[in-house]
Scaffold this motif. Structure first.
Motif, short mmCIF file in Angstrom:
data_model
loop_
_atom_site.label_atom_id
_atom_site.label_comp_id
_atom_site.label_asym_id
_atom_site.label_seq_id
_atom_site.Cartn_x
_atom_site.Cartn_y
_atom_site.Cartn_z
N VAL A 64 -54.31 -52.31 2.68
CA VAL A 64 -54.02 -53.27 1.62
C VAL A 64 -55.24 -54.16 1.41
CG1 VAL A 64 -52.53 -55.14 0.82
CG2 VAL A 64 -51.57 -53.26 2.17
N PHE A 65 -55.76 -54.15 0.19
CA PHE A 65 -56.93 -54.96 -0.16
C PHE A 65 -56.49 -56.10 -1.07
CE2 PHE A 65 -58.51 -50.68 0.60
CZ PHE A 65 -59.65 -50.88 1.37
N ASN A 66 -56.89 -57.32 -0.76
CA ASN A 66 -56.74 -58.42 -1.71
C ASN A 66 -57.95 -58.37 -2.64
OD1 ASN A 66 -54.33 -59.51 -0.67
ND2 ASN A 66 -55.46 -60.54 0.96
N VAL A 67 -57.71 -58.17 -3.94
CA VAL A 67 -58.82 -57.97 -4.87
C VAL A 67 -58.88 -59.09 -5.90
CG1 VAL A 67 -58.88 -55.47 -4.58
CG2 VAL A 67 -57.39 -56.45 -6.32
N PRO A 68 -60.08 -59.57 -6.23
CA PRO A 68 -60.21 -60.59 -7.26
C PRO A 68 -60.06 -59.98 -8.65
CG PRO A 68 -62.38 -59.95 -6.47
CD PRO A 68 -61.38 -59.20 -5.64
N VAL A 69 -59.33 -60.65 -9.50
CA VAL A 69 -59.18 -60.23 -10.89
C VAL A 69 -59.49 -61.42 -11.77
CG1 VAL A 69 -57.62 -59.33 -12.66
CG2 VAL A 69 -57.44 -58.48 -10.30
N ASN A 70 -60.51 -61.30 -12.60
CA ASN A 70 -60.94 -62.40 -13.47
C ASN A 70 -60.56 -62.15 -14.91
OD1 ASN A 70 -62.18 -63.74 -11.31
ND2 ASN A 70 -64.10 -62.62 -11.58
N SER A 71 -60.44 -63.23 -15.66
CA SER A 71 -60.18 -63.12 -17.10
C SER A 71 -61.40 -62.54 -17.79
CB SER A 71 -59.86 -64.49 -17.70
OG SER A 71 -58.69 -65.03 -17.12
N THR A 72 -61.19 -61.89 -18.92
CA THR A 72 -62.31 -61.45 -19.74
C THR A 72 -62.91 -62.66 -20.44
OG1 THR A 72 -60.75 -60.94 -21.52
CG2 THR A 72 -61.41 -59.12 -20.07
N ALA A 73 -63.98 -62.44 -21.17
CA ALA A 73 -64.69 -63.55 -21.83
C ALA A 73 -63.77 -64.31 -22.78
CB ALA A 73 -65.90 -63.01 -22.59
N THR A 74 -64.11 -65.58 -23.00
CA THR A 74 -63.35 -66.42 -23.93
C THR A 74 -63.24 -65.75 -25.29
OG1 THR A 74 -64.16 -68.38 -22.79
CG2 THR A 74 -63.23 -68.71 -24.99
N ASN A 75 -62.07 -65.86 -25.90
CA ASN A 75 -61.78 -65.29 -27.23
C ASN A 75 -61.74 -63.77 -27.22
OD1 ASN A 75 -61.62 -67.88 -28.42
ND2 ASN A 75 -63.84 -67.92 -28.72
N THR A 76 -61.49 -63.19 -26.04
CA THR A 76 -61.27 -61.74 -25.98
C THR A 76 -59.91 -61.47 -25.35
OG1 THR A 76 -62.27 -61.42 -23.78
CG2 THR A 76 -63.74 -61.33 -25.70
N LYS A 77 -59.34 -60.34 -25.70
CA LYS A 77 -58.07 -59.90 -25.13
C LYS A 77 -58.10 -58.38 -25.12
CE LYS A 77 -53.04 -60.23 -25.76
NZ LYS A 77 -51.94 -60.75 -26.61
N HIS A 78 -58.26 -57.80 -23.92
CA HIS A 78 -58.43 -56.36 -23.81
C HIS A 78 -57.15 -55.63 -23.45
CE1 HIS A 78 -63.05 -56.76 -23.04
NE2 HIS A 78 -62.67 -57.26 -24.21
N THR A 79 -56.13 -56.36 -23.05
CA THR A 79 -54.82 -55.77 -22.77
C THR A 79 -53.75 -56.79 -23.09
OG1 THR A 79 -53.48 -54.59 -21.12
CG2 THR A 79 -54.77 -56.48 -20.33
N GLY A 80 -52.58 -56.32 -23.45
CA GLY A 80 -51.48 -57.22 -23.76
C GLY A 80 -50.15 -56.51 -23.66
N THR A 81 -49.08 -57.28 -23.54
CA THR A 81 -47.73 -56.74 -23.49
C THR A 81 -46.98 -57.19 -24.73
OG1 THR A 81 -47.72 -56.77 -21.06
CG2 THR A 81 -45.59 -56.64 -22.17
N PHE A 82 -46.31 -56.24 -25.38
CA PHE A 82 -45.67 -56.50 -26.66
C PHE A 82 -44.25 -55.92 -26.63
CE2 PHE A 82 -50.20 -55.87 -27.07
CZ PHE A 82 -50.61 -57.01 -27.74
N VAL A 83 -43.29 -56.73 -27.02
CA VAL A 83 -41.89 -56.30 -27.01
C VAL A 83 -41.58 -55.61 -28.32
CG1 VAL A 83 -39.49 -57.03 -26.82
CG2 VAL A 83 -41.25 -58.19 -25.47
N GLY A 84 -41.05 -54.39 -28.21
CA GLY A 84 -40.75 -53.60 -29.40
C GLY A 84 -39.36 -53.88 -29.94
N THR A 85 -39.11 -53.40 -31.13
CA THR A 85 -37.78 -53.56 -31.74
C THR A 85 -36.72 -52.78 -30.97
OG1 THR A 85 -38.28 -51.70 -33.23
CG2 THR A 85 -38.75 -53.92 -34.04
N ASP A 86 -37.16 -51.87 -30.10
CA ASP A 86 -36.22 -51.12 -29.26
C ASP A 86 -35.90 -51.86 -27.97
OD1 ASP A 86 -38.68 -50.91 -28.06
OD2 ASP A 86 -38.77 -48.73 -28.06
#
Length: 262
Positions: free
Chosen positions: A136-158
């Motif tokens: 088990v590795f504890n890994v650092p995860v940083n935000s991408t640059a300001t005003n960028t969004k490379h992944t997102g979660t979106f709720v569908g009509t289903d």
């Protein structure tokens, strides 16, 4: 004659040593960054690498190097991994693509979509299993640059939650770019299977300038939740990709918007 024989033996020795060096080379490409390293109970040295200085809130290539105690690379191991965000009061995982051995750089190559940064909200762990031994590795995860969004979660009509991530372009440039997105659907907090059954339409927009771009090619399924097409960036700056997700000609996500800046 003896001198000629010695020269031939010397040349053969040089070739042999060069071949051996190539066979036992274990150092990844210089552009990769070592994130963490640990050793299994059986003595295998397991290292994690990234294309960046850390993992990001994005689609990340995750490379695993497995070495024997003598430093030689192990190419026939069974390697899998899983991610887990520990938020103290709850835990959740994220989309994962299991690694496959790449003979050119002697690394097991897969991918993880980290959906949020490490920090006060919680920490990410990456469990790597090598031949049924888990680390088990504890890994650092940083935000991408300001005003960028490379992944997102979106709720569908289903009623389902869809994770949409940019795979390409990793380094966008002016002109026509290869476009690749990954779509996963949330099954529960720990499982995010890929969804290859959608139709996707892309509309690029430059919000700061109020215009789009021509000649884009809608991404189509290439398997395992990946969709490939083309996107045209007519100038540098901020670009928003408006992605419409459809199933059987019915819109389920009107605008899965992701942002790039270059």
């Amino acid at each position: 004659m003896k001198k000629i024989t010695n020269i031939i033996l010397l040349l053969v020795g040089i070739v042999f040593l060069a071949a051996c060096s190539k066979d036992t080379e274990t150092t990844p490409s210089p552009e990769k960054t070592k994130i963490a390293e640990s050793t299994t109970s059986s003595g295998l040295i397991v290292s994690l690498y990234s294309d960046n200085t850390s993992y990001l809130v994005a689609y990340n290539k995750v490379y695993v190097q497995v070495k024997k105690a003598d430093g030689t690379s192990l190419s026939n191991a069974t390697v899998t991994y899983s991610s887990l965000m520990d938020m103290m009061t709850m835990t959740h995982s994220s989309p994962v693509e299991q690694p496959i051995y790449n003979t050119s750089d002697q690394l097991y190559e897969g991918a993880v979509v980290f959906s949020m940064p490490s920090g006060d909200m919680g920490t990410w762990g990456l469990t790597v299993k090598v031949n049924n031994e888990s680390l088990v590795f504890n890994v650092p995860v940083n935000s991408t640059a300001t005003n960028t969004k490379h992944t997102g979660t979106f709720v569908g009509t289903d009623g389902k939650s869809y994770s949409v991530s940019i795979v390409q372009p990793a380094a966008p440039q002016t002109g026509m770019n290869d476009l690749e997105v990954l779509v996963n659907v949330k099954q529960d907090l720990l499982n995010f299977p890929a969804d290859a059954s959608l139709t996707i339409e892309v509309t690029p927009e430059m919000p700061s300038m109020g215009h789009g771009s021509p000649n884009n090619v809608n991404p189509v399924s290439s398997g395992n939740g990946h969709y490939t097409g083309k996107v045209n960036f007519t100038m540098t700056g901020d670009w928003r990709l408006h992605l419409k997700l459809l199933r059987n000609n019915t819109v389920i996500v009107e605008d899965a918007a992701l942002d790039l800046l270059f």
